[in-house]
Design an enzyme around this catalytic site. Structure first.
Site, short mmCIF file in Angstrom:
data_model
loop_
_atom_site.label_atom_id
_atom_site.label_comp_id
_atom_site.label_asym_id
_atom_site.label_seq_id
_atom_site.Cartn_x
_atom_site.Cartn_y
_atom_site.Cartn_z
N GLU A 44 0.85 -1.21 0.00
CA GLU A 44 0.00 0.00 0.00
C GLU A 44 0.87 1.26 0.00
O GLU A 44 0.59 2.23 -0.70
CB GLU A 44 -0.95 -0.05 1.20
CG GLU A 44 -2.01 -1.14 1.08
CD GLU A 44 -2.76 -1.35 2.36
OE1 GLU A 44 -3.95 -0.97 2.42
OE2 GLU A 44 -2.17 -1.88 3.33
N GLU A 79 -3.39 -9.76 3.91
CA GLU A 79 -4.16 -9.43 5.12
C GLU A 79 -5.23 -10.49 5.42
O GLU A 79 -5.52 -10.77 6.59
CB GLU A 79 -4.83 -8.06 4.96
CG GLU A 79 -3.89 -6.86 5.07
CD GLU A 79 -3.23 -6.49 3.77
OE1 GLU A 79 -2.66 -5.39 3.68
OE2 GLU A 79 -3.26 -7.30 2.82
#
Ligand code: T1G
Length: 706
Positions: free
Chosen positions: A109, A129
């Protein structure tokens, strides 16, 4: 943790937080501050961001999540991530991120909030995740579909598997690939930054349109993926949240989509599923730290191996070694048994090729590494021998006697026994410090767990060598002590005991299995025993009775032994707890078993009743937790976490429930204790709470709460 250096108009910001440059608290803010410094520095035309050491960044520091107790805290955490990355993305000078090793989770990210991405072709990027019961919480669900399109973003966020840089490049996530070393990467990044510096407009991911631009196609991709989730056994909360967040990227402007992501992220972070998966992440790594085996304990190099016994387990173990590129001798007493073993191995490899999981070349390479033999020739040159003969103590003792005489003095002598006394084998070999248990789980070439059993004399080098070897064989190694059934099977005996007794009380095979598969187990206790073989279970119970007389202080249901007497060993004989059509592995309910159960309960004077599903789950999970506490208390497991790792990797206990010990904590040990007392009254006085469980419950604590 952050270094800032300027050279020739390019500011290089280095993340230096070993071992994996995790974005711990303050790291993102420090990067943000360094970027601001570059912006303010007139001599700087562009910025390069890179990681020190072996990797870029393996994501946000997962330890942070263990401190998040409220949804508000989780929301604030995600907001802080978003703010930092927005400030980096809206910088007025081009930022090039250089990726080597891993860019995972928050690491990717961060990379996507930079303006241009260059990566070593050996690098990997990913949004794992979901493996923690989470979704990207720093803008990943909004930036990724803008770079690689909705379908690819859905795959990355729902599967969680990292992708190689070459695929990320092809998908549009990475702009440029470089071969070679980190230095070559840095050189490439500086050149790209310099080129971008003079090239006018900066490309910011947040300003890109989500692909495909045909909104209907994009939404259809999301809806399809959501529909598919409904068909999978137990989709995680986070799987649906990932679809919803990416859908928001299609339907909402960037900032509104980001707000939606934050809400969904916060829901996931406070979920029991995520707590369970974060717990397992650390439990798996803690399991590698063994008392009495300090970091740096010397390990032996395993270049050649030998397996004794070419049966189902021996064959699977030989495949595991060959798959890791280690040449292996596979010995069996007679040629017929050997040919059967080799034929099974080739059949299993053929099946992998047929499923596209292996190439024909790889098959031949692996088969080439397995040398069948009926003699001990060559055993004096191997670094490890794994004994996988029939589960009979006398036979194993004589085998270890041989091995102690014919192998090199530093050869590791491992046994694949699932229950028998490692110390007895050590004594037979005369080389106690080299003897250890390597308990593989069936099918050995598939199941990820290796239960490593230390005997009284097993040396730290032998243990450390076994742990390193486990990783090389693609296994998760957990070290346990030497008692009957070690940890895995010792607890399983209690789980199966309750299953059998529930049958006599009125439950059915199908109902009990339905409850446990509904709970998330891959198979129920009866389906599992039909795979493993009821005869194996009967031999283990016989060994237990004959070995110590300990552990038989509970009423033994005759039902399993009766089926074995009838030759119903399970799938391998076409009938066990279920019956099977020839050539099929589909379990079919057989009323004969329920009739047998009624007869036995009548003989034992048990009044049959309707057993509620909740009681089935409560009895089986409580049996596991109570025996787990006993194993801990007696020191055969070093941590409750080791037990959870063993059950999740060895028996497929649902990871999103954290394992039997973590699950007991979610139920509450006071409730677990109350159940044990109730069962003691109602079912049998063999139900005794373990002192450890009693102490923790009375103190209002859990196995994991201090
Ligand atoms: N946070 C904290 N510690 C970590 C860590 C992390 N992200 N990753 C690794 N470690 C520790 C690990 O506990 C071990 O410690 C040591 O590093 C070496 O790890 C907002 C929500 C990178 C592939 O899920 O997959 O970003 O035991 O033994 O086999 O969207 O670690 O030595 O004390 O595993 O070489 C997303 C997790 C986070 C990646 C390296 N990131 N890490 O494997 O070494 S969530 C991940 C891994 C997030 C944002 C979200 C692997 C690895 P110790 P190791 P390895």
């Amino acid at each position: 943790m952050i270094r800032y250096e300027v050279g020739d108009g390019i500011a290089v910001i280095t993340i230096d937080n070993p071992p994996v440059n995790a974005l711990g608290s303050g790291v993102l803010e420090a990067i943000e501050a360094a970027v601001a410094r570059g912006i303010d520095d007139r001599s700087v035309q562009a910025i390069v961001l890179i990681g020190a050491g072996e990797t870029f960044a393996a994501g946000v520091d997962i330890n942070i999540f263990t401190t998040m107790t409220t949804r508000e805290q989780s929301l604030a955490l995600s907001e802080a991530f978003h703010t930092s990355l927005k400030n980096i993305e809206t910088a007025s000078k081009p930022i090039v991120v250089a990726i080597h090793g891993n860019a995972l989770g928050g690491g990717l990210e961060l990379a996507m909030s930079c303006h241009y991405r260059i990566a070593l072709s050996s690098a990997r990027v990913g949004q794992p995740e979901i493996l923690l019961g989470l979704i990207p919480g720093a803008g990943g669900t909004q930036r990724l579909p803008r770079l690689c399109g909705v379908p690819f973003a859905l795959d990355m966020c729902i599967d969680g598997k990292p992708v190689p840089a070459s695929r990320a490049h092809a998908a549009g996530i990475v702009d440029q690939l470089v071969d070679g070393s980190r230095d070559a990467l840095l050189t490439g990044a500086v050149a790209l930054a310099r080129a971008r510096a003079g090239a006018g407009a900066i490309r910011r991911t947040r300003e890109l349109r989500v692909a495909p631009q045909d909104v209907h196609a994009a939404l259809a991709a999301c809806d399809d993926r959501r529909a598919q989730l409904g068909k999978t056994s137990t989709p995680l909360l986070a799987s649906y949240a990932a679809v919803d967040a990416i859908k928001a990227a299609v339907t909402l402007p960037f900032d509104a989509g980001s707000a939606r992501e934050r809400e969904l992220f916060a829901d996931c972070l406070v979920s029991t599923e995520s707590r369970a998966l974060v717990h397992l992440f650390f439990a798996e790594r803690e399991a590698a730290k063994v008392p009495g085996v300090p970091k740096g304990t010397p390990v032996r190099d395993i270049r050649r191996a030998a397996i004794v016994g070419a049966g189902t387990m021996g064959g699977g173990i030989a495949m595991t070694y060959a798959n890791a590129g280690i040449p292996v001798l596979l010995k069996d007493m007679d040629d017929a048994a050997l040919q059967r073993g080799m034929a099974t191995i080739r059949r299993n490899y053929d099946a992998s090729v047929a499923k596209g999981r292996m190439t024909a070349d790889a098959l031949e390479r692996a088969m080439g590494l397995i040398t069948p033999t009926t003699s001990y020739d060559g055993f004096d040159a191997v670094d490890i021998v794994v004994e996988a003969v029939f589960e009979d103590l006398a036979l194993k003792i004589s085998t270890f006697g041989d091995l102690g005489r014919i192998t090199r003095h530093d050869c590791v002598l491992a046994s694949n026994t699932s229950t028998l006394d490692i110390d007895a084998l050590a004594r037979a070999s005369g080389r106690g410090s080299n003897v250890i248990g390597h308990h593989f789980f069936s099918p050995a070439n598939v199941m990820k767990l290796l239960e490593i059993v230390r005997g009284r004399d097993t040396g730290p080098e032998t243990i450390a060598t076994s742990q390193k070897l486990a990783k090389r064989l693609g296994k998760v190694g957990v070290v346990v002590g030497n008692c009957f059934g070690f940890v895995a099977n010792r607890m399983l005996l209690q789980y199966l005991r309750e299953s059998y007794l529930l049958l006599e009380e009125g439950a059915t095979v199908a109902a009990i299995d339905r409850v446990m598969t509904g709970f998330g187990m891959p198979v129920g206790p009866f389906g599992m025993e039909d795979i493993a073989g009821l005869d194996v279970g009967a031999r283990i119970r016989e060994h237990l009775r004959s070995s110590s007389g300990a552990g038989t202080d509970w009423p033994e249901s005759e039902i399993a032994n009766r089926l074995v007497e009838m030759g119903r060993f399970g799938q391998k004989t076409g009938a066990g707890w279920y019956r099977y059509e020839s050539g099929s592995r589909t379990p079919l309910v057989d009323p004969l078993v329920d009739t047998l159960a009624s007869e036995l309960s009548a003989r034992r004077g048990i009044a049959r009743r309707v057993v509620p599903d909740e009681e089935v789950l409560a009895r089986l999970s409580t049996a596991l937790a109570n025996e787990g506490a006993r194993v801990l208390e007696e020191g055969y497991a070093s941590r409750a976490g080791d037990i959870d790792v063993i059950y999740c990797y060895g028996f497929g206990f649902p990871r999103y429930r954290g394992g039997p010990m973590f699950y007991a904590d979610t139920v509450g040990l006071r409730t677990v204790l109350a159940r044990i007392h109730e069962y003691r009254e109602r079912v049998g006085d063999y139900w005794k709470p373990t002192p450890l469980l009693e102490k923790l419950a009375t103190a209002g604590r859990g196995f994991y709460t201090t």
